[in-house]
Design a protein around this motif. Structure first.
Motif, PDB file in Angstrom:
ATOM      1  N   MET A 269     -17.760  26.835  66.722  1.00 34.63           N
ATOM      2  CA  MET A 269     -17.842  25.422  67.129  1.00 34.63           C
ATOM      3  C   MET A 269     -19.208  24.846  66.790  1.00 34.63           C
ATOM      4  SD  MET A 269     -15.206  24.013  68.584  1.00 34.63           S
ATOM      5  CE  MET A 269     -16.029  22.755  69.530  1.00 34.63           C
ATOM      6  N   ALA A 271     -19.845  21.993  65.329  1.00 31.29           N
ATOM      7  CA  ALA A 271     -19.927  20.521  65.322  1.00 31.29           C
ATOM      8  C   ALA A 271     -20.751  20.011  66.500  1.00 31.29           C
ATOM      9  CB  ALA A 271     -18.522  19.935  65.384  1.00 31.29           C
ATOM     10  N   ASP A 275     -20.710  13.562  73.633  1.00 27.81           N
ATOM     11  CA  ASP A 275     -20.270  13.812  75.012  1.00 27.81           C
ATOM     12  C   ASP A 275     -19.527  12.612  75.592  1.00 27.81           C
ATOM     13  OD1 ASP A 275     -21.247  16.396  75.223  1.00 27.81           O
ATOM     14  OD2 ASP A 275     -23.283  15.690  75.633  1.00 27.81           O
ATOM     15  N   LEU A 305     -15.160  22.877  73.660  1.00 31.17           N
ATOM     16  CA  LEU A 305     -15.501  24.304  73.687  1.00 31.17           C
ATOM     17  C   LEU A 305     -15.059  24.931  75.010  1.00 31.17           C
ATOM     18  CD1 LEU A 305     -16.972  26.758  72.469  1.00 31.17           C
ATOM     19  CD2 LEU A 305     -19.095  25.859  73.398  1.00 31.17           C
ATOM     20  N   PHE A 322     -22.267  26.567  69.759  1.00 34.11           N
ATOM     21  CA  PHE A 322     -23.578  26.297  69.159  1.00 34.11           C
ATOM     22  C   PHE A 322     -24.312  25.397  70.123  1.00 34.11           C
ATOM     23  CE2 PHE A 322     -23.532  27.842  64.719  1.00 34.11           C
ATOM     24  CZ  PHE A 322     -22.272  28.432  64.751  1.00 34.11           C
ATOM     25  N   LYS A 336     -25.740  27.729  78.992  1.00 33.10           N
ATOM     26  CA  LYS A 336     -24.530  27.179  78.367  1.00 33.10           C
ATOM     27  C   LYS A 336     -23.471  28.252  78.111  1.00 33.10           C
ATOM     28  CE  LYS A 336     -26.042  22.975  76.333  1.00 33.10           C
ATOM     29  NZ  LYS A 336     -26.594  22.275  75.210  1.00 33.10           N
ATOM     30  N   LYS A 340     -19.919  27.743  79.776  1.00 36.72           N
ATOM     31  CA  LYS A 340     -18.748  27.445  78.938  1.00 36.72           C
ATOM     32  C   LYS A 340     -17.837  28.650  78.767  1.00 36.72           C
ATOM     33  CE  LYS A 340     -20.907  23.567  76.681  1.00 36.72           C
ATOM     34  NZ  LYS A 340     -20.507  22.398  75.934  1.00 36.72           N
TER      35      LYS A 340
HETATM   36  N1  CTP Z   1     -19.119  20.785  72.637  1.00 38.29           N
HETATM   37  C1  CTP Z   1     -17.775  20.501  72.748  1.00 38.29           C
HETATM   38  N2  CTP Z   1     -17.370  19.359  73.345  1.00 38.29           N
HETATM   39  C2  CTP Z   1     -18.270  18.484  73.826  1.00 38.29           C
HETATM   40  C3  CTP Z   1     -19.653  18.745  73.711  1.00 38.29           C
HETATM   41  C4  CTP Z   1     -20.034  19.912  73.103  1.00 38.29           C
HETATM   42  O1  CTP Z   1     -16.967  21.313  72.325  1.00 38.29           O
HETATM   43  N3  CTP Z   1     -17.834  17.360  74.400  1.00 38.29           N
HETATM   44  C5  CTP Z   1     -19.530  22.064  72.022  1.00 38.29           C
HETATM   45  C6  CTP Z   1     -20.331  21.937  70.739  1.00 38.29           C
HETATM   46  O2  CTP Z   1     -19.472  21.975  69.611  1.00 38.29           O
HETATM   47  C7  CTP Z   1     -21.209  23.149  70.812  1.00 38.29           C
HETATM   48  C8  CTP Z   1     -21.419  23.387  72.281  1.00 38.29           C
HETATM   49  O3  CTP Z   1     -20.375  22.681  72.955  1.00 38.29           O
HETATM   50  O4  CTP Z   1     -20.567  24.297  70.291  1.00 38.29           O
HETATM   51  C9  CTP Z   1     -22.716  22.932  72.859  1.00 38.29           C
HETATM   52  O5  CTP Z   1     -22.951  21.580  72.525  1.00 38.29           O
HETATM   53  P1  CTP Z   1     -24.207  20.814  73.117  1.00 38.29           P
HETATM   54  O6  CTP Z   1     -24.143  19.403  72.678  1.00 38.29           O
HETATM   55  O7  CTP Z   1     -25.444  21.591  72.825  1.00 38.29           O
HETATM   56  O8  CTP Z   1     -23.959  20.968  74.670  1.00 38.29           O
HETATM   57  P2  CTP Z   1     -23.348  20.044  75.730  1.00 38.29           P
HETATM   58  O9  CTP Z   1     -22.294  20.820  76.424  1.00 38.29           O
HETATM   59  O10 CTP Z   1     -22.934  18.736  75.165  1.00 38.29           O
HETATM   60  O11 CTP Z   1     -24.575  19.881  76.733  1.00 38.29           O
HETATM   61  P3  CTP Z   1     -25.841  18.896  76.680  1.00 38.29           P
HETATM   62  O12 CTP Z   1     -25.465  17.761  75.742  1.00 38.29           O
HETATM   63  O13 CTP Z   1     -25.997  18.467  78.084  1.00 38.29           O
HETATM   64  O14 CTP Z   1     -26.980  19.719  76.181  1.00 38.29           O
END
Ligand code: CTP
Length: 403
Positions: A269, A271, A275, A305, A322, A336, A340
């Motif tokens: 994952m 990408a 959010d 994820l 990621f 994380k 997750k």
């Molecule tokens: N991810 C996802 N769905 C989301 C946000 C993130 O699947 N809505 C996945 C990304 O593809 C990545 C991982 O979660 O593999 C971490 O993404 P990241 O943006 O670092 O983390 P967030 O969960 O969004 O936390 P934050 O933005 O608060 O750091």
């Protein structure tokens, strides 16, 4: 990736010879034994001492220097698993294509029974010369592997086709050829997400992020090279010789992933998923009003994820998250992976200008479920992709029995 492989590099007399120093390092770092043979002209561009030091081997040039009971060109041809001629000048290409063996390098080429990779580099007019092109076609028709030159600024001051291919391309081709009979991911299905999702506000505006999709694409490319059935779900326009699914928003990405989930062995994952998205998409262009501020109401996107991890009922698919952070990288990544519930998390620091988002290089930490951390030093995204796949594959292959 090249552990125990014997690579013979043939360097001919072109200015790109200096670049091969780095290629030697790339092969050595991957565990290969490297030997070098040069044409006399090559040493006008790079020194024997440099090549010797980097390869940790003697550099061969003279044809009638007897150091062993075996004729040198035959022993070199016997020992090596692959012969990589880079840079290959028009002269050497044409000689090999016509069976001429007037120095040690061309003699070895004539006696070589295993794969020969040729990376030409020359002035653009020499490159387009019909004899050179005919000779290359001849070599290709006899299973020589050509890594074509690229267009760009040439050492002679002109711009055109003829510049030595990126070293990563020569390296990848070497790995591909050497691992041909060892497609370690064949029978496995690898799904990779890449790019930043785009959340429309109205027909002309959107919310997105700086993700270039390069890291995910490099992972998918390498998985494909290793024989995996590869699916790249991306927000970017790409043309690949494996399945790609173009998506835009987080919701579209989730739908595409759901379709692949049941048959996937590994999901990467990478990408950058937004959010939030706007609560209500405005089908018309939002007009400016007299107000100095406007308020966009956002709603949370699903955490794809986390949803995939929750959906998992067996050891597969192995899910790799990621995380891009600007501070407390390892700490945040460990939180994380636990929150997750994925099997691995790959963390990188996006506050650094020299790596991450749009850069061609990266430096990452791979963290597993036991919170064990492995640092992958700064290098090209293609090489980082190899390291990530290698680490994940090694640590999970006993449990990955999906197909
Ligand atoms: N991810 C996802 N769905 C989301 C946000 C993130 O699947 N809505 C996945 C990304 O593809 C990545 C991982 O979660 O593999 C971490 O993404 P990241 O943006 O670092 O983390 P967030 O969960 O969004 O936390 P934050 O933005 O608060 O750091």
């Amino acid at each position: 990736m090249l552990s125990g492989k014997n690579i013979l590099i043939g360097i001919t007399g072109g200015i790109a010879a200096y670049k091969i120093c780095e290629l030697i390092r790339m092969y050595k770092k991957s565990g290969a034994n490297v030997k070098i043979v040069v044409t006399p002209n090559a040493l006008n561009f790079v020194t024997k001492l440099t090549l010797q030091t980097l390869s940790q081997n003697n550099v061969a040039m003279e044809q009638f220097e007897i150091t062993d009971y075996k004729p040198e060109h035959i022993s070199y041809a016997d020992e090596a698993d692959i012969f990589v001629i880079a840079p290959a000048t028009a002269n050497t290409i044409s000689k090999i294509a016509n069976g001429i063996a007037d120095n040690l390098l061309t003699s070895i080429a004539l006696a070589f029974k295993k794969p020969i990779v040729i990376a030409p580099a020359m002035n653009c007019n020499m490159w387009s010369n019909p004899f050179v092109q005919e000779n290359l076609k001849k070599l290709e028709s006899h299973s020589y592997i050509i890594v074509p030159p690229e267009s760009g600024f040439l050492a002679c001051g002109t711009t055109g086709e003829g510049r030595l291919a990126e070293l990563s391309k020569i390296y990848d081709k070497t790995v591909e050829v050497l691992n041909n009979n060892k497609k370690i991911l064949s029978g496995k299905k690898i799904v990779v997400t890449a790019g930043g999702t785009v959340e429309d506000i109205d027909p002309v505006r959107f919310i997105s992020n700086y993700s270039s999709g390069k890291m995910g694409t490099a992972i998918a490319d390498y998985a494909n090279q290793l024989g995996a059935e590869t699916v790249l779900i991306t927000t970017k326009d790409v043309q690949k010789n494996y399945k790609t699914v173009k998506v835009k928003s987080a919701l579209e990405m989730q739908t595409a992933l759901t379709e692949e989930f049941d048959t996937a062995d590994y999901i990467f994952m990478s990408a950058a998923v937004a959010d939030f998205r706007v609560k209500e998409f405005n089908p018309q262009k939002t007009k400016k009003t007299a107000e100095d501020t406007i308020t966009l109401e956002l709603v949370k996107n699903p955490d794809i994820l986390q949803n995939l991890c929750n959906k998992k009922i067996s050891e597969t698919p192995v899910i790799i998250g990621f995380c891009a952070e600007t501070e407390n990288l390892i700490e945040n990544a460990k939180t994380k992976i636990q929150k997750k519930g994925c099997d691995f998390i790959v963390a990188n620091d996006v506050s650094r200008k020299d790596i991450g988002f749009s850069s061609d290089e990266n430096e990452v930490y791979i963290i597993d479920k036991n919170l064990e951390v492995k640092k992958i030093e700064k290098q090209s995204k293609a090489k980082i992709a190899e390291e990530i796949i290698k680490e994940v594959y090694e640590k999970s292959r006993n449990i990955c029995t999906h197909k």
